[in-house]
Design an enzyme around this catalytic site. Structure first.
Site, PDB file in Angstrom:
ATOM      1  N   CYS A   1     -10.806  -4.986  -2.888  1.00 12.96           N
ATOM      2  CA  CYS A   1      -9.966  -5.595  -1.869  1.00 12.96           C
ATOM      3  C   CYS A   1      -8.942  -4.576  -1.390  1.00 12.96           C
ATOM      4  CB  CYS A   1      -9.310  -6.843  -2.413  1.00 12.96           C
ATOM      5  SG  CYS A   1      -8.108  -6.577  -3.717  1.00 12.96           S
ATOM      6  N   ALA A   5      -1.552  -7.173  -1.757  1.00  6.82           N
ATOM      7  CA  ALA A   5      -0.660  -8.074  -2.480  1.00  6.82           C
ATOM      8  C   ALA A   5       0.035  -7.388  -3.647  1.00  6.82           C
ATOM      9  CB  ALA A   5      -1.430  -9.292  -2.980  1.00  6.82           C
ATOM     10  N   THR A  56      -9.275 -11.859  -5.396  1.00  8.86           N
ATOM     11  CA  THR A  56      -8.795 -10.592  -4.851  1.00  8.86           C
ATOM     12  C   THR A  56      -7.302 -10.468  -5.104  1.00  8.86           C
ATOM     13  OG1 THR A  56      -8.138 -11.395  -2.671  1.00  8.86           O
ATOM     14  CG2 THR A  56     -10.452 -10.753  -2.938  1.00  8.86           C
ATOM     15  N   CYS A  57      -6.820  -9.246  -5.011  1.00  7.56           N
ATOM     16  CA  CYS A  57      -5.376  -9.007  -5.040  1.00  7.56           C
ATOM     17  C   CYS A  57      -4.916  -8.770  -3.604  1.00  7.56           C
ATOM     18  CB  CYS A  57      -5.040  -7.837  -5.952  1.00  7.56           C
ATOM     19  SG  CYS A  57      -5.942  -6.332  -5.575  1.00  7.56           S
ATOM     20  N   SER A  58      -5.374  -9.645  -2.743  1.00  4.40           N
ATOM     21  CA  SER A  58      -5.061  -9.572  -1.324  1.00  4.40           C
ATOM     22  C   SER A  58      -4.488 -10.904  -0.855  1.00  4.40           C
ATOM     23  CB  SER A  58      -6.334  -9.267  -0.532  1.00  4.40           C
ATOM     24  OG  SER A  58      -6.105  -9.415   0.848  1.00  4.40           O
TER      25      SER A  58
END
Length: 148
Positions: A1, A5, A56-58
């Site tokens: 991703c 974030a 995701t780290c989004s």
């Protein structure tokens, strides 16, 4: 991703360097396309009754909800399962577009932001029209040891 974030720079890395390492706007369409392809490939490998967790780290809708919606629309055997009972306060973190999927916001959860959805592959356990999963021969090292 894209990792957008992860808005707190790692210790020792200044904010300017952290921001400079983020993907460009031009990279984002390619990232979302790659995630869509990976998710569809994982779906094909998943047995009926299995669960795909997409995270995701989004905080970008095109990397998160859009990828899950594309899978749900393309695969009639895909069912989004609620994560509202995952932890206290989870219902308040539910995605407005995909109720049951969760979104953690850095400012609200004192953590890096992320998105997570749980999708179950409906079915009777049959594998590509063969025997049901319960009737399938064992796999892995035990199967090799028991082979004649």
């Amino acid at each position: 991703c894209s990792g957008d974030a992860t808005c707190r720079p790692p210790r020792g890395l200044g904010l300017a360097k952290h921001i400079a390492a983020q993907p460009s706007v031009g990279d984002l369409a390619g990232i979302a396309e790659t995630q869509t392809r990976l998710t569809k490939a994982a779906w094909r490998a998943l047995r009926p009754g299995g669960v795909l967790v997409y995270s995701t780290c989004s905080l970008r809708v095109d990397e998160d909800e859009d990828v899950v919606v594309a899978l749900l629309e393309a695969e009639p055997d895909a069912a989004l399962e609620s994560l509202a009972d995952l932890y206290p306060g989870a219902p308040e973190s539910s995605s407005p577009r995909l109720p049951g999927a969760l979104r953690a916001w850095p400012q609200a959860h004192d953590a890096a932001g992320f998105f997570v959805a749980r999708i179950r592959k409906r079915g009777d356990g049959a594998v590509l029209g063969e025997a049901a999963v319960d009737d399938a021969p064992p796999r892995g090292p035990a199967a090799v040891d028991d082979a004649p």
